[in-house]
Motif scaffolding. Structure first.
Motif, PDB file in Angstrom:
ATOM      1  N   GLY A  47       0.782  -1.239   0.000  1.00  0.00           N
ATOM      2  CA  GLY A  47       0.000   0.000   0.000  1.00  0.00           C
ATOM      3  C   GLY A  47       0.803   1.272   0.000  1.00  0.00           C
ATOM      4  N   GLY A  48       1.976   1.275  -0.639  1.00  0.00           N
ATOM      5  CA  GLY A  48       2.730   2.513  -0.692  1.00  0.00           C
ATOM      6  C   GLY A  48       4.073   2.375  -1.369  1.00  0.00           C
ATOM      7  N   ARG A  49       4.675   3.508  -1.702  1.00  0.00           N
ATOM      8  CA  ARG A  49       6.009   3.525  -2.335  1.00  0.00           C
ATOM      9  C   ARG A  49       7.076   3.151  -1.315  1.00  0.00           C
ATOM     10  N   LEU A  50       8.035   2.369  -1.755  1.00  0.00           N
ATOM     11  CA  LEU A  50       9.138   1.961  -0.888  1.00  0.00           C
ATOM     12  C   LEU A  50      10.420   2.721  -1.192  1.00  0.00           C
ATOM     13  N   PHE A  51      10.542   3.262  -2.406  1.00  0.00           N
ATOM     14  CA  PHE A  51      11.713   4.031  -2.808  1.00  0.00           C
ATOM     15  C   PHE A  51      11.257   5.295  -3.536  1.00  0.00           C
ATOM     16  N   ILE A  52      12.101   6.323  -3.467  1.00  0.00           N
ATOM     17  CA  ILE A  52      11.989   7.472  -4.357  1.00  0.00           C
ATOM     18  C   ILE A  52      13.342   7.651  -5.029  1.00  0.00           C
ATOM     19  N   ARG A  53      13.343   8.252  -6.212  1.00  0.00           N
ATOM     20  CA  ARG A  53      14.598   8.441  -6.939  1.00  0.00           C
ATOM     21  C   ARG A  53      15.125   9.846  -6.697  1.00  0.00           C
ATOM     22  N   GLU A  54      16.395   9.919  -6.353  1.00  0.00           N
ATOM     23  CA  GLU A  54      17.075  11.206  -6.221  1.00  0.00           C
ATOM     24  C   GLU A  54      18.424  11.087  -6.918  1.00  0.00           C
ATOM     25  N   ARG A  55      18.564  11.826  -8.042  1.00  0.00           N
ATOM     26  CA  ARG A  55      19.825  11.815  -8.805  1.00  0.00           C
ATOM     27  C   ARG A  55      20.256  10.390  -9.144  1.00  0.00           C
ATOM     28  N   ARG A  56      19.336   9.644  -9.682  1.00  0.00           N
ATOM     29  CA  ARG A  56      19.572   8.270 -10.133  1.00  0.00           C
ATOM     30  C   ARG A  56      19.844   7.295  -8.978  1.00  0.00           C
ATOM     31  N   LYS A  57      19.587   7.719  -7.762  1.00  0.00           N
ATOM     32  CA  LYS A  57      19.759   6.828  -6.613  1.00  0.00           C
ATOM     33  C   LYS A  57      18.390   6.484  -6.033  1.00  0.00           C
ATOM     34  N   THR A  61      11.753   5.281   1.390  1.00  0.00           N
ATOM     35  CA  THR A  61      10.726   6.117   2.019  1.00  0.00           C
ATOM     36  C   THR A  61      10.592   5.696   3.487  1.00  0.00           C
ATOM     37  N   ASP A  62       9.751   6.418   4.242  1.00  0.00           N
ATOM     38  CA  ASP A  62       9.516   6.026   5.636  1.00  0.00           C
ATOM     39  C   ASP A  62       8.962   4.610   5.707  1.00  0.00           C
ATOM     40  N   LEU A  63       8.030   4.272   4.810  1.00  0.00           N
ATOM     41  CA  LEU A  63       7.486   2.916   4.773  1.00  0.00           C
ATOM     42  C   LEU A  63       8.570   1.910   4.429  1.00  0.00           C
ATOM     43  N   GLY A  64       9.420   2.255   3.488  1.00  0.00           N
ATOM     44  CA  GLY A  64      10.504   1.368   3.103  1.00  0.00           C
ATOM     45  C   GLY A  64      11.469   1.107   4.246  1.00  0.00           C
ATOM     46  N   ARG A  65      11.818   2.175   4.999  1.00  0.00           N
ATOM     47  CA  ARG A  65      12.737   1.995   6.137  1.00  0.00           C
ATOM     48  C   ARG A  65      12.114   1.108   7.210  1.00  0.00           C
ATOM     49  N   MET A  66      10.820   1.282   7.445  1.00  0.00           N
ATOM     50  CA  MET A  66      10.152   0.459   8.444  1.00  0.00           C
ATOM     51  C   MET A  66      10.158  -1.012   8.036  1.00  0.00           C
ATOM     52  N   ILE A  67       9.824  -1.285   6.773  1.00  0.00           N
ATOM     53  CA  ILE A  67       9.796  -2.669   6.308  1.00  0.00           C
ATOM     54  C   ILE A  67      11.203  -3.263   6.298  1.00  0.00           C
ATOM     55  N   LEU A  68      12.203  -2.433   5.991  1.00  0.00           N
ATOM     56  CA  LEU A  68      13.576  -2.928   5.950  1.00  0.00           C
ATOM     57  C   LEU A  68      14.046  -3.420   7.312  1.00  0.00           C
ATOM     58  N   THR A  69      13.610  -2.767   8.409  1.00  0.00           N
ATOM     59  CA  THR A  69      14.028  -3.228   9.745  1.00  0.00           C
ATOM     60  C   THR A  69      13.554  -4.657  10.002  1.00  0.00           C
ATOM     61  N   TYR A  70      12.328  -4.962   9.556  1.00  0.00           N
ATOM     62  CA  TYR A  70      11.831  -6.328   9.714  1.00  0.00           C
ATOM     63  C   TYR A  70      12.554  -7.288   8.769  1.00  0.00           C
ATOM     64  N   ALA A  71      12.779  -6.840   7.532  1.00  0.00           N
ATOM     65  CA  ALA A  71      13.441  -7.704   6.555  1.00  0.00           C
ATOM     66  C   ALA A  71      14.852  -8.068   7.017  1.00  0.00           C
ATOM     67  N   ASP A  72      15.580  -7.099   7.622  1.00  0.00           N
ATOM     68  CA  ASP A  72      16.923  -7.384   8.125  1.00  0.00           C
ATOM     69  C   ASP A  72      16.892  -8.519   9.147  1.00  0.00           C
TER      70      ASP A  72
END
Length: 300
Positions: A47-57, A61-72
């Motif tokens: 239900g949301g974006r996990l990444f945004i692009r900044e200068r090809r990087k 996102t906040d949602l992405g960081r939250m999910i990443l803590t569990y994925a780690d």
């Protein structure tokens, strides 16, 4: 979200670690277009974006960081599991879940458990203390592998449980050095009117000790009831009274708490038992405990 797609989560995790879809696609051996499609599907499911692009990087996102803590955490554990499964079964750590009656002295508990830890097989010990009755229920529910206790349960009420008698110990009386020296002469009559530190967990040995005092005509002055065997010794070391402990750990008690033995009471024995499910012991750690401390059972 009724069900999390772990494959999509893994793709997201690799993209996060690698920092780009191009590098992640090389690691995963997938076409970049395929990986982008899988990421889009995962974003739709959460239900949301996990990444945004900044200068090809790619920036989380906040949602992405939250999910990443569990994925780690998830993939760190799966990595540990994979390493463990690669070991030969005989080399894998074996969990030993032991329940120890709260009335058993802590040094005695260590003495009982030590053979399991000293074997060739690596043991991961999970130890809990409490009421024998509560731990027997946990043993029946297969939440524990063994219960170490100082009281014999009623077998007819405990289903398929088996009691294995272990080597017990006579009891000794201890006190701070000055008090102990004054009580050795004329023992046990010298104990009359002296301060006593009692076990508050209804330890069977304590009742036997009180009966022995009564037979000898000894009446001591109760100054405290303590449900922790280590705390009793601390009070005793500070001169607050006489306390009892198994003779088997006499040297360690005297060294650790700087007390002295008054006398050994050979008529009072601290009995010990191991309780298991079934008669045949399959668990290597439990078997080591029973073999090291077991006593022959009277078959007559």
């Amino acid at each position: 979200m009724e069900q999390l797609n772990l494959r999509h989560l893994y793709y997201f995790w690799v993209i996060s670690r690698e920092g780009s879809i191009a590098r992640a696609s090389e690691v995963l051996e997938l076409a970049p277009q395929t990986l982008s499609g899988q990421l889009a599907t995962f974003e739709a499911s959460v239900g949301g974006r996990l990444f945004i692009r900044e200068r090809r990087k790619l920036i989380l996102t906040d949602l992405g960081r939250m999910i990443l803590t569990y994925a780690d955490e998830i993939f760190e554990l799966t990595g540990e599991l994979a390493e463990t499964l690669r070991l030969d079964p005989s080399e894998r750590p074996l969990t030993l879940r032991a329940g120890v009656s709260a009335s058993i002295h802590k040094l005695i508990a260590y003495y009982l458990l030590q053979p399991a830890m000293a074997g060739d097989r690596q043991i991961q010990l999970e130890c809990q203390t409490g009421r024998t009755e509560d731990m027997i229920l946990s043993l029946k529910r297969k939440e524990l592998d063994v219960v170490l206790t100082d009281r014999m349960p009623r077998l007819q009420e405990e289903g398929n449980l088996t009691v294995h008698p272990l080597a017990g110990s006579t009891m000794s009386l201890f006190a701070a050095p000055e008090l102990a020296r004054g009580l050795r002469k004329g023992f046990p009559a010298s104990l009359n009117g002296q301060p006593l530190l009692a076990n508050a967990t209804d330890a069977p040995y304590f009742e036997r000790l009180m009966n022995w005092f009564s037979l000898k005509g000894v009446r001591m002055r109760l100054v405290a009831r303590v449900d922790d065997s280590a705390l009793i010794k601390v009070f005793g070391s500070q001169g607050y009274g006489v306390f009892a402990a198994p003779t088997a750990i006499r040297d360690e008690v005297c060294r650790q708490y700087e007390v002295e033995q008054i006398a050994s009471v050979n008529e009072v024995v601290d009995e010990l038992f191991a309780i298991t499910r079934g008669r045949n012991i399959a668990h290597e750690g439990v078997r080591a405990i029973c073999e090291a401390h077991g006593v022959p059972q009277d078959t007559h």
